[in-house]
Structure formats: structure tokens, C-alpha cells
Enzyme design. Structure first.
Site: not given
Length: 292
Positions: A66-69
Site C-alpha cells: 500500500l504505497a502512500h505519502a
């Protein structure tokens, strides 16, 4: 459609996509958010930097990242993208590599996506839901899988709702100071002599406090609901910086191995969770912490 599938535009789904490495895989998922006018290109680069700075903590379940920033001006609206890779890619997470599914989360605020992440946890924990994502041949089939409600992860040998739900509520008021766990078969009237008064708080931690920490919070809350302990313990998701300042307010910090390394010694127990969708794993950890 569910709140989860509502956040995934059909144009933000890419199936059987080639990627050379984890950076390319994240970039694919970020480019989909840009194409869906949910983010700008700088958010994609921020997602990559997050992994470079904090490690592969975004790989929260076997084969799933789960890619996020952290949200900033590059996030135009809350949205998710979905990428299924043509070949599995290692992200550097020994427990959950290699990765075949990458979803990118863009959160415009701290609350709009919480229900969607709870629904996503349910899909990934349900073997049928995961198989549907692995085998979908069209974006509409992906959306159907994301909109389906599946059964929660079973607790297996760690316990059952009936036995934990009947546990004396006063046991929620103590936490094992040294991490030693009482046997599930032990006399419930016997209290660990090293037990200390509970602070009634559990922290779940990720790099930004808005993605994987919320995912872990949702799964842990389901465990407490089954135990009947939700009214005794509060679970709050936070980022690494805030966690260092708040650690001593909590009984325990739940997080990934990579984030645990970033936190270091914070003066409170830190428990590493490998599979953020697994109620069974979190159930076992909380039993140790609270000597159940």
C-alpha cells in the site's frame, strides 16, 4: 459500490504490468493517480522517498503493498489506484515479499479514506477476495472484488470470540510490564506480579500516520471488538515523529519491522506485526501484552 471501490477510478487500474523494481512498481501506481487527476507527479516521487526513508513498511500483507505519502498540495482528492504486476517484485520485506499487487493511496485528509481501508483489509483477509484480485481479467472485475464483503480473518488456534468475549473485563486494566504472557488456561484470578496499570491506549504507527497505520488500527479494532474490550482500550494511528513523543502514553506500539527500526527505543513495548490483515496474528500479540 462500496466506499472502497468508489475511490478507485476504472482508469486507475492496471493489470499484469511489467516493472523492473519496486520503484518502478510504485511509479506505475502513482502515474495512475496522476492520470485520474487525483494527484500531481510530485506525490509519486514522495511515495518512493517514503520507502527510501522508512523502509518497505508499505508491504503490509503477503504479496501486497500500500504505497502512500504524507498529504500535501500534490494531493488533489482522496483516491486509490490498483496495479497487478506481471511478475512478482521484491520490495525488501522478508516476511511478505515478493509483491504482486500494489495499491497507491492519496489521502486529502485524515478521515475520508478510513472506511475504505477497513473494507480493503476485509477483502485481503478473505481468501476468496484475494483470489479475485489475483485473477481479475478486467477493471470491472477488480472493482467487483473490491466492492465485495468477505468474512473476517479467522483467529485459528489463538482463541475464539466466545472464550475471549467472556474474559473478565478487569483484565483490560493491566498490561504485562515485561511482556510475559499468562497462559490462556491459567486461573483468571491470578494477576501477573509484573503487571502495571493500563494506560488504555494502543498506538499503531507508520511513516505518515494516514495509510498503513490506519490499516493496522482497523484490524486491531476488530480483534478488540471480538474480545468485547473496545470500551476499555483506545487505538490511535500516528506517524513516527508523533509516536516518539507519545510512546509513554501507550501500553504498546504496533507497527512493522521497518518502522520499529526507525523508532528505536521509545521506552515502551513495540510489537512487530507482519501481516496487517491478520486478526490471528494481532490477537496473539495482544494476548501477550495483556496476559490473556
Amino acid at each position: 459500490m462500496s466506499q472502497l471501490s468508489d475511490l478507485v477510478d476504472p482508469t486507475a487500474i492496471l493489470l499484469d504490468a511489467p516493472a523492473q523494481d519496486w520503484r518502478a512498481a510504485i511509479r506505475l501506481s502513482g502515474d495512475l493517480l496522476v492520470s485520474a487527476e487525483a494527484t500531481t507527479g510530485s506525490y509519486t516521487e514522495a511515495m518512493i522517498r517514503t520507502v527510501e526513508e522508512h523502509g518497505p513498511y508499505i508491504v503490509i500483507a503477503p504479496g501486497f503493498a500500500l504505497a502512500h505519502a504524507r498529504p500535501d498540495d500534490s494531493v488533489l482528492r482522496t483516491a486509490l489506484s490498483f496495479v497487478r504486476l506481471a511478475e512478482p517484485i521484491p520490495f525488501g520485506n522478508a516476511a511478505n515479499d515478493p509483491v504482486t499487487l500494489v495499491m497507491a493511496l492519496a489521502a486529502a485528509d485524515s478521515s475520508a479514506h478510513q472506511a475504505a481501508l477497513a473494507a480493503l483489509a476485509g477483502v485481503l483477509a478473505d481468501p476468496a477476495g484475494r483470489r479475485a484480485l489475483d485473477s481479475a481479467s478486467t477493471p470491472s472485475e477488480v472493482l467487483a472484488a473490491l466492492g465485495a464483503d468477505g468474512p473476517a480473518d479467522a483467529t485459528g488456534s489463538t482463541g475464539s470470540t466466545g472464550s475471549t468475549g467472556s474474559t473478565d473485563a478487569s483484565m483490560a486494566a493491566t498490561a504485562g510490564a515485561d511482556g510475559s504472557a499468562a497462559s490462556a488456561d491459567s486461573d483468571p484470578a491470578v494477576v501477573d506480579p509484573d503487571a502495571v496499570p493500563s494506560k488504555n491506549l494502543i498506538l499503531t504507527v507508520c511513516g505518515n500516520g494516514l495509510g498503513t497505520s490506519l490499516f493496522l488500527k482497523n484490524t486491531a479494532e476488530q480483534v478488540l471488538d471480538r474480545w468485547g474490550w473496545s470500551s476499555y482500550l483506545d487505538i490511535q494511528a500516528t506517524d513516527t515523529i508523533s509516536a516518539k513523543g507519545r510512546a509513554k502514553e501507550a501500553d504498546v506500539i504496533l507497527t512493522s519491522g521497518a518502522i520499529a527500526d526507525t523508532l528505536g527505543d521509545v521506552g515502551v513495548r513495540v510489537e512487530i506485526i507482519e501481516n496487517f490483515t491478520s486478526q490471528a496474528e494481532i490477537d496473539a500479540v495482544l494476548r501477550r501484552v495483556y496476559a490473556v
